[in-house]
Write an enzyme that holds these catalytic residues in place. Structure first.
Site, PDB file in Angstrom:
ATOM      1  N   CYS A 133      55.201   6.597 -25.105  1.00  0.00           N
ATOM      2  CA  CYS A 133      54.809   7.997 -25.293  1.00  0.00           C
ATOM      3  C   CYS A 133      55.526   8.674 -26.455  1.00  0.00           C
ATOM      4  CB  CYS A 133      55.012   8.780 -24.000  1.00  0.00           C
ATOM      5  SG  CYS A 133      56.565   8.461 -23.175  1.00  0.00           S
ATOM      6  N   HIS A 258      56.414  15.726 -25.120  1.00  0.00           N
ATOM      7  CA  HIS A 258      57.534  15.301 -25.957  1.00  0.00           C
ATOM      8  C   HIS A 258      57.452  16.017 -27.311  1.00  0.00           C
ATOM      9  CE1 HIS A 258      58.385  12.372 -23.007  1.00  0.00           C
ATOM     10  NE2 HIS A 258      58.025  11.261 -23.629  1.00  0.00           N
TER      11      HIS A 258
HETATM   12  N1  LIG Z   1      55.050   8.881 -18.034  1.00  0.00           N
HETATM   13  C1  LIG Z   1      54.775   8.717 -19.331  1.00  0.00           C
HETATM   14  O1  LIG Z   1      54.895   9.650 -20.152  1.00  0.00           O
HETATM   15  C2  LIG Z   1      54.309   7.374 -19.848  1.00  0.00           C
HETATM   16  C3  LIG Z   1      53.838   7.311 -21.149  1.00  0.00           C
HETATM   17  C4  LIG Z   1      53.408   6.077 -21.653  1.00  0.00           C
HETATM   18  C5  LIG Z   1      53.454   4.971 -20.860  1.00  0.00           C
HETATM   19  N2  LIG Z   1      53.924   5.056 -19.588  1.00  0.00           N
HETATM   20  C6  LIG Z   1      53.923   3.840 -18.788  1.00  0.00           C
HETATM   21  O2  LIG Z   1      52.866   3.919 -17.842  1.00  0.00           O
HETATM   22  C7  LIG Z   1      53.240   3.223 -16.648  1.00  0.00           C
HETATM   23  C8  LIG Z   1      53.120   4.176 -15.454  1.00  0.00           C
HETATM   24  O3  LIG Z   1      54.048   5.247 -15.638  1.00  0.00           O
HETATM   25  P1  LIG Z   1      54.072   6.547 -14.709  1.00  0.00           P
HETATM   26  O4  LIG Z   1      54.948   7.479 -15.439  1.00  0.00           O
HETATM   27  O5  LIG Z   1      52.697   6.969 -14.317  1.00  0.00           O
HETATM   28  O6  LIG Z   1      54.843   5.963 -13.388  1.00  0.00           O
HETATM   29  P2  LIG Z   1      54.833   6.504 -11.892  1.00  0.00           P
HETATM   30  O7  LIG Z   1      54.550   7.960 -11.842  1.00  0.00           O
HETATM   31  O8  LIG Z   1      56.086   5.991 -11.282  1.00  0.00           O
HETATM   32  O9  LIG Z   1      53.569   5.731 -11.214  1.00  0.00           O
HETATM   33  C9  LIG Z   1      53.580   4.338 -11.029  1.00  0.00           C
HETATM   34  C10 LIG Z   1      52.229   3.844 -10.537  1.00  0.00           C
HETATM   35  O10 LIG Z   1      52.297   2.418 -10.395  1.00  0.00           O
HETATM   36  C11 LIG Z   1      51.955   2.073  -9.046  1.00  0.00           C
HETATM   37  N3  LIG Z   1      52.748   0.922  -8.609  1.00  0.00           N
HETATM   38  C12 LIG Z   1      54.103   0.819  -8.551  1.00  0.00           C
HETATM   39  N4  LIG Z   1      54.451  -0.401  -8.069  1.00  0.00           N
HETATM   40  C13 LIG Z   1      53.297  -1.060  -7.807  1.00  0.00           C
HETATM   41  C14 LIG Z   1      52.997  -2.342  -7.271  1.00  0.00           C
HETATM   42  N5  LIG Z   1      53.943  -3.190  -6.926  1.00  0.00           N
HETATM   43  N6  LIG Z   1      51.683  -2.694  -7.142  1.00  0.00           N
HETATM   44  C15 LIG Z   1      50.703  -1.836  -7.489  1.00  0.00           C
HETATM   45  N7  LIG Z   1      50.921  -0.586  -8.011  1.00  0.00           N
HETATM   46  C16 LIG Z   1      52.212  -0.217  -8.155  1.00  0.00           C
HETATM   47  C17 LIG Z   1      52.280   3.292  -8.218  1.00  0.00           C
HETATM   48  O11 LIG Z   1      51.537   3.222  -7.021  1.00  0.00           O
HETATM   49  P3  LIG Z   1      52.091   3.935  -5.664  1.00  0.00           P
HETATM   50  O12 LIG Z   1      51.832   5.404  -5.816  1.00  0.00           O
HETATM   51  O13 LIG Z   1      51.252   3.291  -4.615  1.00  0.00           O
HETATM   52  O14 LIG Z   1      53.552   3.625  -5.582  1.00  0.00           O
HETATM   53  C18 LIG Z   1      51.807   4.395  -9.178  1.00  0.00           C
HETATM   54  O15 LIG Z   1      50.409   4.511  -9.119  1.00  0.00           O
HETATM   55  C19 LIG Z   1      54.663   2.688 -16.891  1.00  0.00           C
HETATM   56  O16 LIG Z   1      54.598   1.372 -17.397  1.00  0.00           O
HETATM   57  C20 LIG Z   1      55.187   3.615 -17.961  1.00  0.00           C
HETATM   58  O17 LIG Z   1      56.216   3.014 -18.733  1.00  0.00           O
HETATM   59  C21 LIG Z   1      54.339   6.230 -19.048  1.00  0.00           C
END
Ligand SMILES: NC(=O)c1ccc[n+]([C@@H]2O[C@H](COP(=O)([O-])OP(=O)(O)OC[C@H]3O[C@@H](n4cnc5c(N)ncnc54)[C@H](OP(=O)(O)O)[C@@H]3O)[C@@H](O)[C@H]2O)c1
Length: 354
Positions: A133, A258
């Site tokens: 991001c 950001h």
């Molecule tokens: N936040 C940002 O600004 C951003 C920007 C770019 C990229 N990313 C990337 O995008 C990804 C998601 O980030 P996020 O910020 O959305 O994280 P988050 O809010 O922690 O959400 C994680 C998601 O992954 C699921 N998950 C976790 N463990 C799992 C498993 N073992 N099997 C299946 N599903 C699982 C969770 O499901 P449950 O709800 O069922 O736990 C939830 O839907 C990460 O790789 C992060 O680095 C994030």
């Protein structure tokens, strides 16, 4: 085209911070998808979420979740994507992965549709990655300037929102804010730390009433993983493997969006007038820059919007080949979900010959 004839989409991680915004974007964009299947961990199986105005039940991540899927978006932690993205690809789905698991794999293109859309077509592993991001929050503007001026060096500092660390980051800031609100804290060493206690969530220090010069994990010689991502991913997206990049990544008490200061040095002399023309017409960029009127982007205004907002456009005082900018981008929209949706739409157009 009837829905049944359109590509089937799986959103893996539909319940997370990025997944939640993804469902909003899928509801707002032209409806090009047939079935949209929502996938998360077994903890969320059976939950109902709304997409395109319809309630859809979340299914647990397993092999069956990818049956008949044409495009699978992954918005899950790195280790989950590392294991499951190749499995989804083996089922015939084109994977668009938002995690860091495949970004630097030479056989996986790293795509920002405004900068290198052509790269999405060559995907030997059936996987296309989107950048982190922080890089995404600036690269659309930087890419437009590079196309005209030829980039030589980037020096950036980030002011990163807590939602960059997912739902846990947002919950941590909100909890800490509730503990410090209405107090006189922030006036003596350690008073904020004592008030918020040990529960600093995904951050090494309290983030309320503070700034924390750290994001990610420790890499060689004191650099953070986030700083290395900005360098490595900018180089790959721009096709400049030897680009000089220095990043300092800092967490600030902002929920979403950001910001970055960008010092960009180019091949020859630049002018502010030409820079403003480029930024004013670049797709995905909004130039918002009138210091006399007090106009420049801030996260509080940019949040929830799609573009990269650019202000404070200046030529460096001591270097006529360099520009200084202030940039804001919503880390959950262009910084994650929107970029993934745009790539998925490119792939869908390719698959359907649209
Ligand atoms: N936040 C940002 O600004 C951003 C920007 C770019 C990229 N990313 C990337 O995008 C990804 C998601 O980030 P996020 O910020 O959305 O994280 P988050 O809010 O922690 O959400 C994680 C998601 O992954 C699921 N998950 C976790 N463990 C799992 C498993 N073992 N099997 C299946 N599903 C699982 C969770 O499901 P449950 O709800 O069922 O736990 C939830 O839907 C990460 O790789 C992060 O680095 C994030």
């Amino acid at each position: 085209m009837e829905r049944s004839a359109r590509p089937t989409l799986a959103v893996v991680g539909a319940t997370g911070a990025v997944g939640t915004v993804m469902l909003q974007i899928l509801s707002q964009h032209a409806d090009i998808w047939g079935e949209i299947r929502l996938v998360a961990s077994p903890r969320s199986a059976g939950r109902k979420l709304t997409v395109r105005g319809e309630e859809v039940e979340v299914v647990a991540l397993d092999e069956a979740a990818f049956e008949g899927v044409d495009v699978a978006m992954f918005d899950v932690p790195d280790e989950v994507a590392a294991e499951w993205a190749p499995r989804a690809a083996a089922h015939g789905a084109v994977v668009v992965d938002n995690s860091a698991a495949f970004r630097m794999d030479p056989q996986v293109p790293l795509v920002v549709p405004e900068v290198n859309p052509h790269a999405a077509r060559i995907r030997p592993r059936g996987i296309v990655a989107g950048p982190n991001c922080t890089t995404l929050s600036m690269i659309v503007a930087v890419g437009a300037l590079h196309a005209e001026f030829g980039l030589r060096e980037l020096v950036v500092s980030s002011y990163q929102a807590v939602s960059g660390a997912g739902r846990a980051g947002v919950e941590t800031l909100r909890r800490q804010l509730s503990l410090v609100a209405g107090t006189e804290l922030g006036t003596s060493p350690g008073d904020v730390r004592r008030a918020v206690g040990d529960r600093t969530g995904p951050f090494p220090e309290p983030v309320a009433l503070n700034v924390v010069p750290w994001a990610g994990s420790l890499r060689d010689e004191g650099w953070s993983s986030e700083e290395m991502k900005v360098r490595d991913e900018s180089r790959k997206i721009l096709g400049l493997p030897r680009l000089k990049v220095t990043a300092t990544c800092v967490r600030v008490p902002v929920v979403t969006t950001h910001s970055l200061t960008v010092h960009a040095r180019f091949e020859g002399e630049v002018t502010v007038d030409r820079t403003r023309e480029i930024l004013a017409t670049a797709p995905g960029v909004v130039l918002f820059d009138d210091p006399e009127a007090g106009e420049f982007p801030t996260p509080a205004d940019a949040v929830g919007t799609d573009p990269t907002w650019v202000g404070r456009v200046r030529r460096a005082l001591d270097d006529p080949t360099a520009l200084d900018l202030f940039v804001c981008g919503d880390n959950l929209r262009k910084g994650a979900a929107l970029n993934t949706a745009q790539i998925a739409e490119l792939v869908a157009a390719e698959l359907t010959g649209a």
